[in-house]
Design a protein around this motif. Structure first.
Motif, PDB file in Angstrom:
ATOM      1  N   ALA A 107       0.833  -1.202   0.000  1.00 48.78           N
ATOM      2  CA  ALA A 107       0.000   0.000   0.000  1.00 48.78           C
ATOM      3  C   ALA A 107       0.872   1.257   0.000  1.00 48.78           C
ATOM      4  O   ALA A 107       0.599   2.222  -0.731  1.00 48.78           O
ATOM      5  CB  ALA A 107      -0.926  -0.010   1.217  1.00 48.78           C
ATOM      6  N   LYS A 108       1.924   1.262   0.820  1.00 50.48           N
ATOM      7  CA  LYS A 108       2.821   2.409   0.882  1.00 50.48           C
ATOM      8  C   LYS A 108       3.674   2.526  -0.376  1.00 50.48           C
ATOM      9  O   LYS A 108       4.031   3.628  -0.799  1.00 50.48           O
ATOM     10  CB  LYS A 108       3.714   2.312   2.114  1.00 50.48           C
ATOM     11  N   LEU A 109       4.009   1.404  -0.969  1.00 57.00           N
ATOM     12  CA  LEU A 109       4.829   1.415  -2.182  1.00 57.00           C
ATOM     13  C   LEU A 109       4.120   2.167  -3.307  1.00 57.00           C
ATOM     14  O   LEU A 109       4.764   2.856  -4.103  1.00 57.00           O
ATOM     15  CB  LEU A 109       5.133  -0.018  -2.619  1.00 57.00           C
ATOM     16  N   LEU A 110       2.796   2.054  -3.376  1.00 53.68           N
ATOM     17  CA  LEU A 110       2.040   2.717  -4.432  1.00 53.68           C
ATOM     18  C   LEU A 110       2.174   4.238  -4.369  1.00 53.68           C
ATOM     19  O   LEU A 110       1.945   4.922  -5.366  1.00 53.68           O
ATOM     20  CB  LEU A 110       0.565   2.328  -4.344  1.00 53.68           C
ATOM     21  N   GLY A 111       2.553   4.768  -3.202  1.00 57.34           N
ATOM     22  CA  GLY A 111       2.749   6.209  -3.059  1.00 57.34           C
ATOM     23  C   GLY A 111       4.193   6.644  -3.122  1.00 57.34           C
ATOM     24  O   GLY A 111       4.508   7.788  -2.799  1.00 57.34           O
TER      25      GLY A 111
END
Length: 207
Positions: A107-111
């Motif tokens: 989830a954090k990687l997508l940002g």
């Protein structure tokens, strides 16, 4: 850099559960980067055909080994119904807490555009994708799920993390890393230049 972090190494995402120090995380990431570098080099030279098997052997050489069935803490049956197919397989392999760590890391990687672009580039070029959640397993030891997914190049185009995939060719296993064995037996034999090049393959990002 936050103590709560993950990293992209090649076509893989490394995530950490609570309880690991920064020094332990750094050793894990270095070992994975060394294994990734050696495997990709051998693969590009045509010396190996099974990328995963060679990578697995590189890890074993550095102090990783399979965890026996008696040591695996299996999750309850309901866990698989709460996550998608990838996270379900990870949960079945090692427990829901590993799947939770992966879910947060993705989830954090997508940002985070830079590590995300690097992951997508390497996954498409190599036609595989890895998830590597790690957890403490006693003094000087780390447990890791080694999840490896293979598919055709077009599957790994930009945005593949948010799309459904067939998961036709997937392998996942739980392995244990002896940090002291790596630090005292393998690492001293590695040339500093190789370490420096391998460290450049690690793209950290905060959670």
């Amino acid at each position: 850099m936050s103590e709560h972090n993950a990293a992209v190494i090649g076509a893989g995402v490394v995530s950490f559960l609570p309880g690991l120090s920064l020094a332990q995380k750094d050793k894990v990431k270095l070992a994975l980067a060394l294994a990734e570098r050696a495997t990709q080099g051998a693969f590009e030279e045509g010396l190996v055909q099974d990328w995963f098997a060679y990578y697995r052997n590189q890890l074993k050489f550095m102090g990783w080994d399979a965890v026996t069935a008696e040591q695996i803490h299996w999750p309850d049956d309901s866990r698989a119904e709460q996550v998608d197919k990838v996270l379900s397989l990870i949960a079945k392999t090692a427990g829901g807490h590993f799947a939770d760590a992966v879910q947060l890391s993705l989830a954090k990687l997508l940002g985070n555009p830079k590590p995300l672009a690097s992951l997508e580039h390497h996954a498409q070029a190599r036609q595989h994708f890895q998830l590597l959640p790690c957890a403490p397993a006693g003094e000087h030891r780390v447990d890791m799920v080694l999840y490896h997914e293979i598919d055709t190049r077009d599957v790994w185009s930009a945005g593949f993390l948010t799309r459904q995939r067939t998961l036709k060719n997937v392998r996942a296993e739980l392995v244990r890393f002896n940090l002291l064995a790596f630090e005292h037996s393998h690492l001293p034999k590695v040339q500093q230049r190789v370490v420096e090049v391998s460290l450049k393959r690690i793209l950290d990002y905060d959670l």
